[in-house]
Design a protein around this motif. Sequence first.
Motif, PDB file in Angstrom:
ATOM      1  N   ASN A  30      75.346 103.230  41.252  1.00 44.73           N
ATOM      2  CA  ASN A  30      74.408 102.162  41.633  1.00 44.73           C
ATOM      3  C   ASN A  30      73.778 102.423  42.987  1.00 44.73           C
ATOM      4  N   VAL A  31      73.893 103.658  43.482  1.00 45.56           N
ATOM      5  CA  VAL A  31      73.170 104.120  44.663  1.00 45.56           C
ATOM      6  C   VAL A  31      72.705 105.548  44.381  1.00 45.56           C
ATOM      7  N   PRO A  32      71.642 106.020  45.024  1.00 43.43           N
ATOM      8  CA  PRO A  32      71.103 107.347  44.714  1.00 43.43           C
ATOM      9  C   PRO A  32      71.993 108.481  45.205  1.00 43.43           C
ATOM     10  N   ALA A  33      71.795 109.638  44.621  1.00 48.85           N
ATOM     11  CA  ALA A  33      72.643 110.799  44.885  1.00 48.85           C
ATOM     12  C   ALA A  33      72.691 111.176  46.357  1.00 48.85           C
ATOM     13  N   ILE A  34      71.595 111.014  47.070  1.00 52.56           N
ATOM     14  CA  ILE A  34      71.527 111.468  48.460  1.00 52.56           C
ATOM     15  C   ILE A  34      72.470 110.675  49.358  1.00 52.56           C
ATOM     16  N   THR A  35      72.936 109.510  48.904  1.00 50.89           N
ATOM     17  CA  THR A  35      73.826 108.684  49.727  1.00 50.89           C
ATOM     18  C   THR A  35      75.299 108.899  49.408  1.00 50.89           C
ATOM     19  N   ASP A  38      79.295 115.181  57.484  1.00 50.31           N
ATOM     20  CA  ASP A  38      78.572 116.218  58.221  1.00 50.31           C
ATOM     21  C   ASP A  38      77.661 117.037  57.316  1.00 50.31           C
ATOM     22  N   ASP A  39      77.572 116.665  56.033  1.00 51.81           N
ATOM     23  CA  ASP A  39      76.680 117.341  55.084  1.00 51.81           C
ATOM     24  C   ASP A  39      76.246 116.307  54.053  1.00 51.81           C
ATOM     25  N   LEU A  40      75.263 115.499  54.413  1.00 55.45           N
ATOM     26  CA  LEU A  40      74.868 114.378  53.571  1.00 55.45           C
ATOM     27  C   LEU A  40      74.167 114.799  52.288  1.00 55.45           C
ATOM     28  N   ASP A  41      73.806 116.053  52.169  1.00 58.54           N
ATOM     29  CA  ASP A  41      73.171 116.550  50.950  1.00 58.54           C
ATOM     30  C   ASP A  41      74.189 117.172  49.992  1.00 58.54           C
ATOM     31  N   HIS A  42      75.449 117.069  50.302  1.00 57.57           N
ATOM     32  CA  HIS A  42      76.483 117.819  49.591  1.00 57.57           C
ATOM     33  C   HIS A  42      76.568 117.451  48.117  1.00 57.57           C
ATOM     34  N   PHE A  43      76.690 116.162  47.802  1.00 59.33           N
ATOM     35  CA  PHE A  43      76.782 115.767  46.395  1.00 59.33           C
ATOM     36  C   PHE A  43      75.486 116.048  45.652  1.00 59.33           C
ATOM     37  N   HIS A  73      66.662 110.972  44.902  1.00 59.87           N
ATOM     38  CA  HIS A  73      66.601 109.575  44.494  1.00 59.87           C
ATOM     39  C   HIS A  73      67.178 109.342  43.105  1.00 59.87           C
ATOM     40  N   ALA A  74      67.810 110.357  42.498  1.00 55.14           N
ATOM     41  CA  ALA A  74      68.380 110.208  41.156  1.00 55.14           C
ATOM     42  C   ALA A  74      69.651 109.368  41.199  1.00 55.14           C
ATOM     43  N   PHE A  75      69.959 108.738  40.079  1.00 56.46           N
ATOM     44  CA  PHE A  75      71.177 107.944  39.918  1.00 56.46           C
ATOM     45  C   PHE A  75      72.004 108.585  38.803  1.00 56.46           C
ATOM     46  N   PRO A  76      72.793 109.605  39.114  1.00 57.73           N
ATOM     47  CA  PRO A  76      73.532 110.328  38.077  1.00 57.73           C
ATOM     48  C   PRO A  76      74.627 109.467  37.438  1.00 57.73           C
ATOM     49  N   PRO A  77      75.169 109.910  36.303  1.00 63.03           N
ATOM     50  CA  PRO A  77      76.300 109.207  35.699  1.00 63.03           C
ATOM     51  C   PRO A  77      77.501 109.178  36.637  1.00 63.03           C
ATOM     52  N   ARG A  78      78.275 108.113  36.549  1.00 62.76           N
ATOM     53  CA  ARG A  78      79.443 107.989  37.425  1.00 62.76           C
ATOM     54  C   ARG A  78      80.496 109.051  37.112  1.00 62.76           C
ATOM     55  N   LEU A  79      80.563 109.472  35.866  1.00 65.51           N
ATOM     56  CA  LEU A  79      81.547 110.501  35.538  1.00 65.51           C
ATOM     57  C   LEU A  79      81.247 111.800  36.277  1.00 65.51           C
ATOM     58  N   ALA A  80      79.963 112.053  36.598  1.00 63.14           N
ATOM     59  CA  ALA A  80      79.619 113.243  37.374  1.00 63.14           C
ATOM     60  C   ALA A  80      80.192 113.140  38.781  1.00 63.14           C
ATOM     61  N   HIS A 126      67.330  98.425  42.159  1.00 63.11           N
ATOM     62  CA  HIS A 126      66.773  99.180  43.270  1.00 63.11           C
ATOM     63  C   HIS A 126      65.260  99.323  43.109  1.00 63.11           C
ATOM     64  N   GLU A 127      64.603  99.606  44.198  1.00 56.46           N
ATOM     65  CA  GLU A 127      63.191  99.949  44.128  1.00 56.46           C
ATOM     66  C   GLU A 127      63.014 101.219  43.306  1.00 56.46           C
ATOM     67  N   ASP A 128      61.893 101.330  42.666  1.00 58.94           N
ATOM     68  CA  ASP A 128      61.580 102.522  41.885  1.00 58.94           C
ATOM     69  C   ASP A 128      60.138 102.937  42.191  1.00 58.94           C
ATOM     70  N   PRO A 129      59.937 104.006  42.977  1.00 62.66           N
ATOM     71  CA  PRO A 129      60.955 104.929  43.470  1.00 62.66           C
ATOM     72  C   PRO A 129      61.754 104.359  44.635  1.00 62.66           C
ATOM     73  N   TRP A 130      62.973 104.875  44.777  1.00 62.34           N
ATOM     74  CA  TRP A 130      63.858 104.472  45.846  1.00 62.34           C
ATOM     75  C   TRP A 130      63.339 104.984  47.185  1.00 62.34           C
ATOM     76  N   ARG A 131      63.556 104.187  48.239  1.00 62.12           N
ATOM     77  CA  ARG A 131      63.174 104.600  49.596  1.00 62.12           C
ATOM     78  C   ARG A 131      64.402 104.618  50.501  1.00 62.12           C
TER      79      ARG A 131
END
Length: 467
Positions: free
Chosen positions: A77-82, A88-93, A102-109, A250-255
């Motif tokens: 329920n939040v985008p991948a970037i968060t 120390d590496d916010l782009d890791h996931f 801004h994608a919202f992947p499956p929770r199992l991922a 969420h907004e679409d697209p997410w900001r």
Amino acid sequence: MATTPPRLGSATPRGSDARRDRIRHVVIVGGGAAGTLAAVHLLRQADARHSITVVEPRETLGRGVAFGAPDPWHRLNVPAITMSGLPDDLDHFRAWADVEAHAFPPRLAYGAYLGALLAQSVAGSPASFDHVHSRVTRILDQRHVDRASPRLNIHLADGRTLHADGVVVATGNELPAPPPFLALLVAVADPRVIVNPWATGSLDGIGPGGRVGIIGTGHTAIDLAASLLRGRGVAEVIAVSRHGETPYAHEDPWRPRPPVPAFTAEEFAAFADPIAEARARFRAHPLGWRQALDSVRPINRELWLALDDATRRRFVTGHRREWEIHRSRLAPQVARDVAAWIEEGRLAVRAARIEAVSATSDGLRVAADTGDVTVDQLLLATGPSESSSASPLLAALVADGLARPGSMDLGIDADPYRYRVIDAAGRIDRPLFALGPIIRGAVWETIAVPEIRAQAVTIATGILAGD
């Protein structure tokens, strides 16, 4: 999807060697998201003198209830970037999942990501690691044997006892207690009443066609509706709560959130009525209420601590639901699914107070103040039980004096900055820490990954330094 996370950065250990040497064995109680992130950050900071043990009955670490459901339509329920596990590496996931920011992947991922992150942390750490497949029933202070010893004894359901120089309690949410109107059917174990819809096989008796009721209209209810309508071909789902409100989208697209908060903690504390003034400022924010709410996320702990007890209680009892449906939002694609199901007549969301549920020859009759409805099965999907008494382990900690209930009996109390558990006498002199939902009374916002990963880093640093 990538098979391994990007290379982990190194973490610089803190604290003197002498103090670190006193902390040899750390036990983490719980292996869901919070416990796994605690293990990751302990492993990143530990050296060869240390051993880390996670006690968790589940076979796989990192999944828990939140990220263990196999259905691919259960989305974050939040985008991948968060959602990075590493501050120390916010782009890791996002990089690991190989998706847009801004994608919202499956929770199992995300559950798979946490498992991969832990595996790589274990492989890259000089410390030893163990996963004990059991459940902790009690934690006792060894000072009753040796008053100079800071160690803790961890008693397991299988009869074993572990000895630890530091303990992290990360047991997560407890299942909701069945409401009184379900008491009789639960007592006779009527299979049509499903009080734990996340248990393996709990939905196996539900097939195509028919009508299923859900008590609750929040994120859990929406996920269950998706499982029923998409995965099991149920003809109709009726979700009922007293307010009849689902989370906003969420907004679409997410900001990304604005860099400047809508107000500071100091300003918030000075408001004549902090709740009313904050609501007014959110509504009037030039970027919209979503951006306004997100802008204060980094200071939510400070906002909570700025409130006196009476205002906190007024917020929790009178405004909590409003906060939750605005603050914790649906992924845009999930919101579109919900709207389509409602339009098609496959999903009904109703505001009603359930008065009784009885078994009939046709199914289960749900009697509410807005009228009766008959369903084939009824699923419990209300919010978690948050009292310390709802968890046998937390209740034992309170009974033994090692912990005290949190504010408004939301979990257990803890230092809001170091996350040491506060005992019955108000002391924090034991190497006992807690994070995640069980310290909600101390810091309020503590169920999402950005908050939990920060707590995990702070605890790892403090516990290994002997602070």
